[in-house]
Write a protein that holds these residues in place. Structure first.
Motif, PDB file in Angstrom:
ATOM      1  N   ASP A   1       1.042  -1.308  -0.040  1.00 54.90           N
ATOM      2  CA  ASP A   1      -0.001   0.012  -0.041  1.00 54.90           C
ATOM      3  C   ASP A   1       0.990   1.225  -0.079  1.00 54.90           C
ATOM      4  O   ASP A   1       1.571   1.355   0.996  1.00 54.90           O
ATOM      5  CB  ASP A   1      -0.712  -0.056   1.219  1.00 54.90           C
ATOM      6  N   LEU A   2       0.847   1.924  -1.151  1.00 54.48           N
ATOM      7  CA  LEU A   2       1.748   3.041  -1.160  1.00 54.48           C
ATOM      8  C   LEU A   2       1.348   4.246  -0.197  1.00 54.48           C
ATOM      9  O   LEU A   2       2.268   5.134   0.111  1.00 54.48           O
ATOM     10  CB  LEU A   2       1.750   3.816  -2.580  1.00 54.48           C
ATOM     11  N   ASP A   3       0.287   4.382   0.323  1.00 54.54           N
ATOM     12  CA  ASP A   3      -0.380   5.184   1.505  1.00 54.54           C
ATOM     13  C   ASP A   3       0.383   4.889   2.609  1.00 54.54           C
ATOM     14  O   ASP A   3       0.524   5.832   3.513  1.00 54.54           O
ATOM     15  CB  ASP A   3      -1.738   5.331   1.417  1.00 54.54           C
ATOM     16  N   ALA A   4       1.021   3.649   2.892  1.00 58.34           N
ATOM     17  CA  ALA A   4       1.614   3.273   4.091  1.00 58.34           C
ATOM     18  C   ALA A   4       2.867   3.716   4.191  1.00 58.34           C
ATOM     19  O   ALA A   4       3.595   3.459   5.178  1.00 58.34           O
ATOM     20  CB  ALA A   4       1.371   1.785   4.393  1.00 58.34           C
ATOM     21  N   LEU A   5       3.576   4.121   3.253  1.00 57.37           N
ATOM     22  CA  LEU A   5       4.842   4.539   2.964  1.00 57.37           C
ATOM     23  C   LEU A   5       5.327   5.794   3.793  1.00 57.37           C
ATOM     24  O   LEU A   5       4.402   6.721   3.576  1.00 57.37           O
ATOM     25  CB  LEU A   5       5.498   4.394   1.639  1.00 57.37           C
ATOM     26  N   VAL A   6       6.438   5.935   4.133  1.00 60.28           N
ATOM     27  CA  VAL A   6       7.013   7.046   4.829  1.00 60.28           C
ATOM     28  C   VAL A   6       8.190   7.464   3.990  1.00 60.28           C
ATOM     29  O   VAL A   6       9.260   6.789   4.465  1.00 60.28           O
ATOM     30  CB  VAL A   6       7.084   7.087   6.351  1.00 60.28           C
ATOM     31  N   LEU A   7       8.250   8.246   3.134  1.00 58.08           N
ATOM     32  CA  LEU A   7       9.236   8.646   2.351  1.00 58.08           C
ATOM     33  C   LEU A   7      10.507   9.247   2.970  1.00 58.08           C
ATOM     34  O   LEU A   7      10.224  10.353   3.686  1.00 58.08           O
ATOM     35  CB  LEU A   7       9.016   9.039   0.888  1.00 58.08           C
TER      36      LEU A   7
END
Length: 172
Positions: free
Chosen positions: A118-124
């Motif tokens: 889930d890309l929304d779960a990433l913290v870049l």
């Protein structure tokens, strides 16, 4: 100062370290890693490098990449880079690199994984990564042509997509 372990041409540790960005001496090599994360639809997670990066600023790249720190194994370096750049843990226990590329300065281990994420779960990591997205091979090849993707040989990018099939998830 970022230190890296030094290896000989056969990847045997020399028992010495060097500063990451400094030129290495004859017969001295370092290790870098890349993680290529595919989803079950056959798309590769790609990241856009920040404008502040000294090498390939603003260009798109494979999911994760970076240098292996002194004292780390290739696997540990890949797990750390994944956690730092994308903000989530990755466990590579029992997983070997899918391919190793020898380059002028050393060895580059590519880990190829298939996982839905889930890309929304990433913290870049804002110092390194400004955006991520899923991309199909034809999109990445077009990006190489347009100059917006790191200029890997197209055949190598195709190879990475082909390699994911070893995990039982065909690209087509």
């Amino acid at each position: 100062m970022e230190l890296v372990d030094l290896y000989d041409e056969n990847r045997v540790p020399l028992g010495r370290t060097a500063e990451r960005r400094e030129p290495k001496g004859p017969g001295e090599y370092r290790m870098v890693v890349h993680v290529c994360l595919f989803d079950r639809r056959g798309r590769l997670l790609i990241q856009q490098r920040t404008a502040e990066k000294t090498i390939w600023p603003r260009l798109w790249d494979v999911s994760v990449g970076g240098g292996v720190d002194a004292g780390e194994t290739s696997r540990q370096g890949a797990e750390r880079e994944f956690r730092e750049e994308l903000g989530i843990p990755l466990d590579l226990s029992g997983i070997r690199p899918s391919v190793t590329v020898n380059f002028g300065g050393g060895f580059d281990d590519f880990y190829i994984l298939v996982r839905d994420l889930d890309l929304d779960a990433l913290v870049l990591q804002r110092e390194e990564v400004c955006a991520v997205r899923w991309a199909e091979l034809h999109e990445i090849l077009e990006m190489v042509d347009s100059g917006s993707f790191i200029p890997y040989p197209k055949s190598f990018l195709c190879f990475l997509f082909d390699m994911r099939e070893q995990f039982g998830f065909p690209t087509k």
